[in-house]
Design a protein around this motif. Sequence first.
Motif, mmCIF file in Angstrom:
data_model
loop_
_atom_site.group_PDB
_atom_site.id
_atom_site.type_symbol
_atom_site.label_atom_id
_atom_site.label_comp_id
_atom_site.label_asym_id
_atom_site.label_seq_id
_atom_site.Cartn_x
_atom_site.Cartn_y
_atom_site.Cartn_z
ATOM 1 N N GLU A 90 0.855 -1.183 0.000
ATOM 2 C CA GLU A 90 0.000 0.000 0.000
ATOM 3 C C GLU A 90 0.896 1.240 0.000
ATOM 4 O OE1 GLU A 90 -3.689 0.528 2.654
ATOM 5 O OE2 GLU A 90 -2.177 1.821 3.591
ATOM 6 N N PHE A 91 0.682 2.139 -0.960
ATOM 7 C CA PHE A 91 1.496 3.347 -1.120
ATOM 8 C C PHE A 91 0.687 4.573 -0.698
ATOM 9 C CE2 PHE A 91 3.244 0.236 -3.946
ATOM 10 C CZ PHE A 91 4.596 0.520 -4.095
ATOM 11 N N HIS A 92 1.358 5.525 -0.044
ATOM 12 C CA HIS A 92 0.723 6.810 0.258
ATOM 13 C C HIS A 92 1.801 7.843 0.585
ATOM 14 C CE1 HIS A 92 1.331 5.360 4.394
ATOM 15 N NE2 HIS A 92 1.257 6.635 4.763
ATOM 16 N N TRP A 93 1.428 9.126 0.472
ATOM 17 C CA TRP A 93 2.323 10.220 0.839
ATOM 18 C C TRP A 93 2.062 10.623 2.287
ATOM 19 C CZ3 TRP A 93 6.448 11.554 -1.813
ATOM 20 C CH2 TRP A 93 6.485 11.341 -3.191
ATOM 21 N N GLU A 94 3.136 11.024 2.957
ATOM 22 C CA GLU A 94 3.030 11.420 4.356
ATOM 23 C C GLU A 94 4.059 12.518 4.632
ATOM 24 O OE1 GLU A 94 4.390 9.084 8.227
ATOM 25 O OE2 GLU A 94 2.550 8.212 7.397
ATOM 26 N N LEU A 95 3.681 13.513 5.427
ATOM 27 C CA LEU A 95 4.616 14.580 5.782
ATOM 28 C C LEU A 95 5.541 14.122 6.895
ATOM 29 C CD1 LEU A 95 2.292 17.718 5.749
ATOM 30 C CD2 LEU A 95 4.109 17.177 4.127
ATOM 31 N N SER A 96 6.820 14.462 6.757
ATOM 32 C CA SER A 96 7.798 14.091 7.780
ATOM 33 C C SER A 96 7.568 14.923 9.046
ATOM 34 C CB SER A 96 9.217 14.338 7.261
ATOM 35 O OG SER A 96 9.422 15.734 7.050
ATOM 36 N N GLN A 97 8.188 14.501 10.135
ATOM 37 C CA GLN A 97 8.133 15.277 11.368
ATOM 38 C C GLN A 97 8.997 16.534 11.217
ATOM 39 O OE1 GLN A 97 6.164 14.465 13.969
ATOM 40 N NE2 GLN A 97 5.449 12.778 12.670
ATOM 41 N N ARG A 98 8.654 17.562 11.959
ATOM 42 C CA ARG A 98 9.450 18.792 11.897
ATOM 43 C C ARG A 98 10.856 18.520 12.424
ATOM 44 N NH1 ARG A 98 4.405 20.943 13.312
ATOM 45 N NH2 ARG A 98 3.634 22.493 11.836
ATOM 46 N N TYR A 99 11.844 19.060 11.709
ATOM 47 C CA TYR A 99 13.236 18.853 12.111
ATOM 48 C C TYR A 99 13.678 19.979 13.046
ATOM 49 C CZ TYR A 99 18.264 18.121 11.774
ATOM 50 O OH TYR A 99 19.582 17.897 12.073
ATOM 51 N N LYS A 100 13.903 19.635 14.309
ATOM 52 C CA LYS A 100 14.279 20.601 15.342
ATOM 53 C C LYS A 100 13.266 21.755 15.360
ATOM 54 C CE LYS A 100 19.127 19.294 15.429
ATOM 55 N NZ LYS A 100 20.542 19.741 15.309
ATOM 56 N N ARG A 101 13.701 22.992 15.128
ATOM 57 C CA ARG A 101 12.788 24.133 15.197
ATOM 58 C C ARG A 101 12.319 24.583 13.819
ATOM 59 N NH1 ARG A 101 15.273 28.126 19.895
ATOM 60 N NH2 ARG A 101 15.228 26.590 21.599
ATOM 61 N N LYS A 102 12.708 23.872 12.786
ATOM 62 C CA LYS A 102 12.298 24.273 11.441
ATOM 63 C C LYS A 102 10.821 23.984 11.238
ATOM 64 C CE LYS A 102 16.886 23.568 9.475
ATOM 65 N NZ LYS A 102 17.702 22.846 8.468
ATOM 66 N N CYS A 103 10.172 24.839 10.478
ATOM 67 C CA CYS A 103 8.731 24.710 10.285
ATOM 68 C C CYS A 103 8.355 23.798 9.125
ATOM 69 C CB CYS A 103 8.114 26.105 10.064
ATOM 70 S SG CYS A 103 8.275 27.182 11.491
ATOM 71 N N TRP A 104 9.281 23.620 8.155
ATOM 72 C CA TRP A 104 8.915 22.860 6.973
ATOM 73 C C TRP A 104 8.884 21.363 7.267
ATOM 74 C CZ3 TRP A 104 12.578 19.375 5.509
ATOM 75 C CH2 TRP A 104 13.906 19.621 5.921
ATOM 76 N N ARG A 105 8.030 20.699 6.552
ATOM 77 C CA ARG A 105 7.920 19.237 6.677
ATOM 78 C C ARG A 105 7.991 18.644 5.268
ATOM 79 N NH1 ARG A 105 2.609 18.186 10.093
ATOM 80 N NH2 ARG A 105 3.433 16.059 10.116
ATOM 81 N N LYS A 106 8.852 17.705 5.095
ATOM 82 C CA LYS A 106 9.117 17.131 3.779
ATOM 83 C C LYS A 106 8.123 16.015 3.473
ATOM 84 C CE LYS A 106 12.749 14.812 1.135
ATOM 85 N NZ LYS A 106 14.129 14.260 1.181
ATOM 86 N N PRO A 107 7.516 15.989 2.248
ATOM 87 C CA PRO A 107 6.643 14.859 1.887
ATOM 88 C C PRO A 107 7.468 13.603 1.632
ATOM 89 C CG PRO A 107 6.854 16.375 0.046
ATOM 90 C CD PRO A 107 7.560 17.022 1.206
#
Length: 359
Positions: free
Chosen positions: A308-325
């Motif tokens: 089963e495939f799906h996209w998921e956002l990564s956890q925030r890295y330290k204090r950075k706001c961006w989350r990688k798909p």
Amino acid sequence: MEQTSLRGIANKAAQNKAYRFRNLFGLLSIEFLLWCWQFANKKASAGVDRIDANAYEENLHGNIKQLVAQVKAKTYRAKLVLRKYIPKLGGKLRPLGIPTMADKLLQLAVAKILEAIYEQDFLSCSYGYRPKKSAHDAVKDLSATLESGRYHYLVEADIKGFFNNIDHDLLLEMLSRRIDDKPFLNLIRKWLKAGILDEGRIINPTTGTPQGGIVSPILANIYLHHVLDGWFHEKVQTHCRGQVYLCRYADDFVCAFEYENDARRFYQTLKLRLNKFGLEVAEDKTSMMTFSPIYPKLNTRFEFLGFEFHWELSQRYKRKCWRKPLLKRRTSRKKLSASRANFTQWLQEKLTNYQENTV
């Protein structure tokens, strides 16, 4: 050692994509079948004559000599195919065809010859039933392609009852584009038309090739190479505005598109294309969806080859706001549930047998 004749066929097929092979029938010699025997599945079930590999091997040279004599004299007749049923997901049963040991060996020899020719024609998008290509290779390639972030729309598809609906005449016409040898093609026709023994009833098929036959997988790949793979790369790809991608394992395939209009047009055309060759999509397993790292919150999912495939956002890295798909895959929930149910049933049967034997 690989037969020199097969290497010669492969080289010729690679050099000239329009070449039609003759005298393939002459390759079916005692020596060639003895060489093919090493690749036969010695643990396979016996066919209608109840002769398994061990019994056939007791007089291997004599049996092969008799088989080759029948083939050369054109008195060979394919025996009935024994039909057995194995369980599928959802409580359904999958029919398997079991030829006799002699028919399996002859089919194996023909499959080796076809493989030498068509491995030069098959495209890289095809993974099922091919040497040095596996389901894991298909999943790995599909994952890497989707992770590139280039594709945003997906068409997942499955062909309804594919092995039962292959058109014999169309298949033989496809084979004749590469093979100019009537006795060789007649052998394949005999296996396609061979009667099926199904719980005491004899069925004479008008379409399809039985799953379980040694030659069936490569015939299926040849059919879908003409119906789907070649059409996708020669027609679909040239008429699409953006990037497109196809990954196929047998009759299960996934197509990825850069633009929605390309995906929608393909989805609508696919049914017409398959109908032209006597096939139809399985509606419950075929769909179009947005599947993109740009829209991971849509949480769209699809299944392919037990994953089963799906996209998921990564956890925030330290204090950075961006989350990688991130592209995630896990074992299909349906497959996992079925495996657990089968294991539980097996365990209960073992426990019951143990209790009965100890009483």
